[in-house]
Design a protein around this motif. Structure first.
Motif, PDB file in Angstrom:
ATOM      1  N   ARG A 190      38.845  -1.892  27.499  1.00  0.00           N
ATOM      2  CA  ARG A 190      37.502  -1.537  27.071  1.00  0.00           C
ATOM      3  C   ARG A 190      37.334  -1.790  25.565  1.00  0.00           C
ATOM      4  NH1 ARG A 190      34.047   1.032  30.076  1.00  0.00           N
ATOM      5  NH2 ARG A 190      35.688   1.802  31.460  1.00  0.00           N
ATOM      6  N   ASP A 191      38.376  -1.442  24.795  1.00  0.00           N
ATOM      7  CA  ASP A 191      38.332  -1.670  23.354  1.00  0.00           C
ATOM      8  C   ASP A 191      38.311  -3.163  23.034  1.00  0.00           C
ATOM      9  OD1 ASP A 191      38.334   1.033  22.940  1.00  0.00           O
ATOM     10  OD2 ASP A 191      40.462   1.160  22.396  1.00  0.00           O
ATOM     11  N   ALA A 192      39.119  -3.933  23.785  1.00  0.00           N
ATOM     12  CA  ALA A 192      39.165  -5.385  23.554  1.00  0.00           C
ATOM     13  C   ALA A 192      37.802  -6.015  23.863  1.00  0.00           C
ATOM     14  CB  ALA A 192      40.250  -6.023  24.426  1.00  0.00           C
ATOM     15  N   LEU A 193      37.176  -5.572  24.932  1.00  0.00           N
ATOM     16  CA  LEU A 193      35.858  -6.088  25.292  1.00  0.00           C
ATOM     17  C   LEU A 193      34.841  -5.772  24.192  1.00  0.00           C
ATOM     18  CD1 LEU A 193      33.760  -7.341  27.150  1.00  0.00           C
ATOM     19  CD2 LEU A 193      33.713  -5.197  28.458  1.00  0.00           C
ATOM     20  N   ALA A 194      34.887  -4.556  23.680  1.00  0.00           N
ATOM     21  CA  ALA A 194      33.952  -4.156  22.613  1.00  0.00           C
ATOM     22  C   ALA A 194      34.164  -4.995  21.356  1.00  0.00           C
ATOM     23  CB  ALA A 194      34.132  -2.674  22.306  1.00  0.00           C
ATOM     24  N   ARG A 195      35.425  -5.261  21.006  1.00  0.00           N
ATOM     25  CA  ARG A 195      35.707  -6.070  19.812  1.00  0.00           C
ATOM     26  C   ARG A 195      35.242  -7.509  20.001  1.00  0.00           C
ATOM     27  NH1 ARG A 195      40.547  -3.093  19.953  1.00  0.00           N
ATOM     28  NH2 ARG A 195      41.666  -4.882  20.831  1.00  0.00           N
ATOM     29  N   TRP A 196      35.443  -8.039  21.216  1.00  0.00           N
ATOM     30  CA  TRP A 196      34.998  -9.410  21.498  1.00  0.00           C
ATOM     31  C   TRP A 196      33.476  -9.513  21.392  1.00  0.00           C
ATOM     32  CZ3 TRP A 196      32.485 -11.154  26.228  1.00  0.00           C
ATOM     33  CH2 TRP A 196      32.251 -12.531  26.242  1.00  0.00           C
ATOM     34  N   LEU A 197      32.780  -8.525  21.931  1.00  0.00           N
ATOM     35  CA  LEU A 197      31.316  -8.531  21.856  1.00  0.00           C
ATOM     36  C   LEU A 197      30.841  -8.448  20.408  1.00  0.00           C
ATOM     37  CD1 LEU A 197      30.468  -6.170  24.860  1.00  0.00           C
ATOM     38  CD2 LEU A 197      30.162  -8.660  24.770  1.00  0.00           C
ATOM     39  N   ASP A 198      31.533  -7.665  19.604  1.00  0.00           N
ATOM     40  CA  ASP A 198      31.195  -7.589  18.175  1.00  0.00           C
ATOM     41  C   ASP A 198      31.370  -8.949  17.511  1.00  0.00           C
ATOM     42  OD1 ASP A 198      30.543  -4.920  18.321  1.00  0.00           O
ATOM     43  OD2 ASP A 198      32.513  -4.207  17.647  1.00  0.00           O
ATOM     44  N   THR A 199      32.420  -9.659  17.915  1.00  0.00           N
ATOM     45  CA  THR A 199      32.668 -10.992  17.368  1.00  0.00           C
ATOM     46  C   THR A 199      31.559 -11.949  17.758  1.00  0.00           C
ATOM     47  OG1 THR A 199      35.066 -10.646  17.466  1.00  0.00           O
ATOM     48  CG2 THR A 199      34.299 -12.925  17.318  1.00  0.00           C
ATOM     49  N   ARG A 200      31.125 -11.863  19.018  1.00  0.00           N
ATOM     50  CA  ARG A 200      30.036 -12.722  19.482  1.00  0.00           C
ATOM     51  C   ARG A 200      28.755 -12.455  18.700  1.00  0.00           C
ATOM     52  NH1 ARG A 200      31.357 -17.078  22.034  1.00  0.00           N
ATOM     53  NH2 ARG A 200      29.225 -17.163  22.818  1.00  0.00           N
ATOM     54  N   ARG A 201      28.504 -11.183  18.434  1.00  0.00           N
ATOM     55  CA  ARG A 201      27.300 -10.835  17.668  1.00  0.00           C
ATOM     56  C   ARG A 201      27.370 -11.406  16.254  1.00  0.00           C
ATOM     57  NH1 ARG A 201      28.199  -5.639  19.973  1.00  0.00           N
ATOM     58  NH2 ARG A 201      26.587  -5.054  21.483  1.00  0.00           N
ATOM     59  N   ALA A 202      28.536 -11.234  15.632  1.00  0.00           N
ATOM     60  CA  ALA A 202      28.672 -11.582  14.218  1.00  0.00           C
ATOM     61  C   ALA A 202      28.797 -13.085  13.987  1.00  0.00           C
ATOM     62  CB  ALA A 202      29.891 -10.866  13.629  1.00  0.00           C
ATOM     63  N   LEU A 203      29.614 -13.757  14.790  1.00  0.00           N
ATOM     64  CA  LEU A 203      29.924 -15.155  14.529  1.00  0.00           C
ATOM     65  C   LEU A 203      29.050 -16.120  15.302  1.00  0.00           C
ATOM     66  CD1 LEU A 203      33.835 -15.052  14.401  1.00  0.00           C
ATOM     67  CD2 LEU A 203      32.188 -14.842  12.530  1.00  0.00           C
ATOM     68  N   ALA A 204      28.751 -15.795  16.563  1.00  0.00           N
ATOM     69  CA  ALA A 204      27.979 -16.719  17.386  1.00  0.00           C
ATOM     70  C   ALA A 204      26.487 -16.469  17.291  1.00  0.00           C
ATOM     71  CB  ALA A 204      28.437 -16.603  18.843  1.00  0.00           C
ATOM     72  N   GLY A 205      26.112 -15.318  16.748  1.00  0.00           N
ATOM     73  CA  GLY A 205      24.697 -15.010  16.615  1.00  0.00           C
ATOM     74  C   GLY A 205      23.997 -14.865  17.941  1.00  0.00           C
ATOM     75  N   ALA A 206      24.734 -14.372  18.947  1.00  0.00           N
ATOM     76  CA  ALA A 206      24.162 -14.250  20.286  1.00  0.00           C
ATOM     77  C   ALA A 206      23.070 -13.189  20.306  1.00  0.00           C
ATOM     78  CB  ALA A 206      25.257 -13.903  21.298  1.00  0.00           C
ATOM     79  N   ALA A 207      22.024 -13.443  21.100  1.00  0.00           N
ATOM     80  CA  ALA A 207      20.951 -12.476  21.255  1.00  0.00           C
ATOM     81  C   ALA A 207      21.457 -11.249  21.996  1.00  0.00           C
ATOM     82  CB  ALA A 207      19.786 -13.116  22.004  1.00  0.00           C
ATOM     83  N   GLU A 208      20.779 -10.124  21.811  1.00  0.00           N
ATOM     84  CA  GLU A 208      21.251  -8.878  22.418  1.00  0.00           C
ATOM     85  C   GLU A 208      21.221  -8.940  23.949  1.00  0.00           C
ATOM     86  OE1 GLU A 208      23.373  -5.687  22.077  1.00  0.00           O
ATOM     87  OE2 GLU A 208      22.658  -6.820  20.338  1.00  0.00           O
ATOM     88  N   ASN A 209      20.235  -9.648  24.504  1.00  0.00           N
ATOM     89  CA  ASN A 209      20.199  -9.811  25.964  1.00  0.00           C
ATOM     90  C   ASN A 209      21.420 -10.584  26.451  1.00  0.00           C
ATOM     91  OD1 ASN A 209      17.803  -8.449  26.200  1.00  0.00           O
ATOM     92  ND2 ASN A 209      16.528 -10.280  26.376  1.00  0.00           N
ATOM     93  N   THR A 210      21.842 -11.569  25.670  1.00  0.00           N
ATOM     94  CA  THR A 210      23.027 -12.343  26.021  1.00  0.00           C
ATOM     95  C   THR A 210      24.276 -11.471  25.925  1.00  0.00           C
ATOM     96  OG1 THR A 210      21.990 -14.345  25.154  1.00  0.00           O
ATOM     97  CG2 THR A 210      24.371 -14.407  25.451  1.00  0.00           C
ATOM     98  N   ILE A 211      24.355 -10.644  24.886  1.00  0.00           N
ATOM     99  CA  ILE A 211      25.489  -9.731  24.728  1.00  0.00           C
ATOM    100  C   ILE A 211      25.573  -8.770  25.916  1.00  0.00           C
ATOM    101  CG2 ILE A 211      26.402  -7.807  23.346  1.00  0.00           C
ATOM    102  CD1 ILE A 211      26.863 -10.505  22.051  1.00  0.00           C
ATOM    103  N   THR A 212      24.428  -8.268  26.337  1.00  0.00           N
ATOM    104  CA  THR A 212      24.404  -7.348  27.480  1.00  0.00           C
ATOM    105  C   THR A 212      24.896  -8.040  28.746  1.00  0.00           C
ATOM    106  OG1 THR A 212      22.558  -6.115  26.521  1.00  0.00           O
ATOM    107  CG2 THR A 212      22.916  -5.861  28.879  1.00  0.00           C
TER     108      THR A 212
END
Length: 306
Positions: free
Chosen positions: A9-31
């Protein structure tokens, strides 16, 4: 919800944070990413009879991946959706493997199911113009009629998504020769604004009873709040019924029409990619298939037969 180990669960949360920060993914995509990978991790927990820690994830093999995909097919997941889920899982695993130092070949080599990509469904040029004219006839309130025509003109004239058009504010008027649009994933692009779009917006502004405040939505509902996309969808639905157009004649079809008509007029594919804000050229290339399909339709109708 199927239990997932705290480490996963922690690894998934960190990966999602990376996607937000580096890939600039939209929040709908993150969800969507979060749901897809969490479902995968949950399945592996059930498949192996216990929540899987990071060490267990490193040992996932080809048979495990086949079992997961078979489970999704049994649940009626369409090939297109299955492919999207697999893409999310692969992205997560690629990041996790680099972080934890293991070999993710079993996951990354899993093949996505084949599916027929849906081609964009643009309107013909005369139908797109008729749509704008007919939309303006749907309201007896002059400023509302002008508003709806202005929005649809922006969709077709500038290739905007409906969210982008409705995201304009009073600070954007009078419309300049070019607009800086922030699209999906925070990706910015510069879009030329044709005279017809500038004129349509100017006509709406003149009639609108609400002042175009810099920090307020440009397009207003009848009560003064932000205009809902559903209102434009509804007015276009009524217009297409009057015109005898198919259900695919939606706000997004105006954007498809923009791209297809530019390409047919000799527009450069890379330039159209930039105008649409597509991250990948392959997405824009779908319009070449549309153009070819139309050409073959004309060929079949007009070619002399022996």
């Amino acid at each position: 919800m199927t239990p997932i180990s705290p480490a996963c669960r922690d690894a998934l949360a960190r990966w999602l944070d990376t996607r937000r920060a580096l890939a600039g993914a939209a929040e709908n995509t993150i969800t969507a990413y979060q749901g897809d990978v969490a479902d995968f991790l949950g399945f592996m927990s059930l498949h192996h009879g216990a929540p899987q820690g990071l060490g267990a994830l490193e040992r996932i093999g080809v048979a495990d991946m086949r079992a997961w995909m078979a489970h999704l097919r049994k649940d009626g997941i369409a090939p297109r959706s299955l492919s999207r889920k697999l893409s999310a899982v692969k992205s997560f695993y690629r990041w996790l493997a680099e972080r934890e130092g293991f070999e993710p070949t079993a996951v990354l080599s899993t093949r996505a199911p084949k599916f027929q990509r849906k081609l964009p469904r643009p309107l013909a040029e005369d139908a797109a113009k008729a749509m704008i004219d007919t939309v303006e006839l749907q309201s007896q309130t002059p400023w509302v009629a002008a508003r709806d025509a202005a929005v649809v003109t922006l969709l077709y004239g500038c290739g905007l998504r409906i969210s982008e058009a409705l995201g304009l504010t009073g600070s954007d008027v009078p419309l300049p020769a070019t607009l800086r649009i922030t699209g999906k994933g925070g990706k910015e692009r510069v879009v030329p604004v044709i005279a017809a779009a500038r004129d349509a917006v100017a006509a709406y502004i003149r009639l609108c009873p609400y002042s175009p405040a810099a920090d307020a939505p440009l397009f207003r509902g009848v009560r003064g709040g932000a205009l809902s996309p559903r209102m434009i969808q509804g007015v276009m639905a009524r217009a297409r019924m009057q015109l005898g157009l198919p259900a695919t004649a939606t706000p997004h079809a105006m954007r498809h029409s923009f791209a297809t008509h530019l390409l047919a007029a000799g527009g450069d594919l890379r330039a159209i990619q930039e105008l649409l804000g597509h991250a990948s050229l392959s997405t824009t290339q779908a319009y070449t298939s549309v153009d070819t399909a139309r050409l073959m339709e004309v060929y079949d109708r007009t070619h002399p037969r022996a």
